[in-house]
Design an enzyme around this catalytic site. Structure first.
Site: not given
Ligand code: NAP
Length: 263
Positions: A149, A153
């Site tokens: 990844h 992550k």
């Molecule tokens: P990211 O860019 O860090 O996005 C997460 C966002 O959520 C950030 O903007 C964060 O803000 C915000 N956040 C944190 N706490 C929150 C709350 N209580 N309420 C609302 N927003 C909040 O991460 P990402 O790459 O998008 O990945 C997010 C998740 O998706 C991870 O767990 C990843 O493993 C997962 N994922 C899943 C799939 C799938 O197909 N299932 C695919 C890709 C990724 P801050 O930066 O201020 O904390």
């Protein structure tokens, strides 16, 4: 038209979900919650051309009449977010990874009036890779998973790797034991997942989400590999879950449950 809210709307996945929901003729983006960007116009953060001010609190979902809320945040935030959604009777579609079995039990006890679909991977190719790995498992003696990844992550191993190992462990109990007696560099053999299947996590700038399942038996190996090279790969699965979550009481884990994969 299904009214959709997004938790973590300013994140990498959240912003991509906002765009996909906005573009789909059957869904309408009505609210976006992300504490980091509270009060800021969604357009300036994500480029999505929807007139929505981002909020700190999920109350925005209630006010906007959201029926389904998508969560791509991080584990501890998602546990709180899902509790709120269950208490307020809103359906949840969850892509956040890193949940424990105890978390899932808690969600099952809480989603009694609304429903929840949790998928560690919404990409159809990844779902098929997991399905094929489970089909192959009984025909092989050894298996290891390498997941790769991007360098932001925060959880390891990936939810996809854990779910893959779980499916393979359910399909076969007979794996040859690990031969290692001297681990010169600690962790060289990776983490131990379900069924004692070893999982190796690579974190590297430039990657998105990738996984290889290696299976071996006498004289042959089988490699199953999936690459998400763009976050749009996850969107058809997310939209499918948004459209179907209302039909699935309680908590559903895995996108495969929403697809007719046969046996
Ligand atoms: P990211 O860019 O860090 O996005 C997460 C966002 O959520 C950030 O903007 C964060 O803000 C915000 N956040 C944190 N706490 C929150 C709350 N209580 N309420 C609302 N927003 C909040 O991460 P990402 O790459 O998008 O990945 C997010 C998740 O998706 C991870 O767990 C990843 O493993 C997962 N994922 C899943 C799939 C799938 O197909 N299932 C695919 C890709 C990724 P801050 O930066 O201020 O904390």
């Amino acid at each position: 038209m299904i009214k959709v809210g997004v938790f973590g709307a300013g994140g990498r996945m959240g912003a991509t979900v906002c765009q996909a929901v906005h573009d789909d003729p059957e869904t309408e983006l009505v609210a976006a919650v992300d504490p980091r960007y509270s009060g800021i116009d969604l357009r300036t953060v994500t480029g999505v051309d929807a007139e929505i001010r981002m909020s700190r609190s999920p109350v925005a979902f209630e006010r906007s009449g959201a029926e389904v809320v998508v969560d791509f945040t991080e584990r501890s935030a998602a546990v709180e977010n899902l509790t709120w959604l269950a208490e307020h009777g809103l359906h949840a579609v969850v892509g956040t990874t890193g949940f424990t079995d105890d978390d899932l039990e808690v969600f099952r006890s809480r989603f009694t009036t609304s429903n929840c679909v949790i998928a560690p991977n919404f990409a159809i190719g990844a779902v098929l890779m997991m399905h094929f790995a489970a089909i192959a498992a009984p025909y092989f003696d050894s298996a290891e998973i390498i997941e790769l990844h991007h360098d932001q992550k925060v959880d390891a191993p990936s939810g996809t790797a854990m779910h893959t190992a779980q499916l393979m462990a359910s399909a076969s109990k007979e794996w040859t034991p690990d031969p290692t007696t001297a681990e010169v560099a600690e962790g060289a053999r990776g983490g131990v997942g379900p069924g004692d299947i070893r999982i190796h996590s690579v974190r590297m700038r430039g990657l998105v989400a990738h996984q290889e399942v290696l299976l071996g038996t006498a004289g042959q190996t089988l490699s199953l590999r999936h690459d998400s090279i763009d976050r749009t790969s996850f969107m058809p699965g997310v939209l499918l879950a948004v459209k179907r979550v209302g039909e699935r009481p309680g908590v559903t884990v895995g996108l495969d449950a929403l697809l007719d994969l046969g046996t």
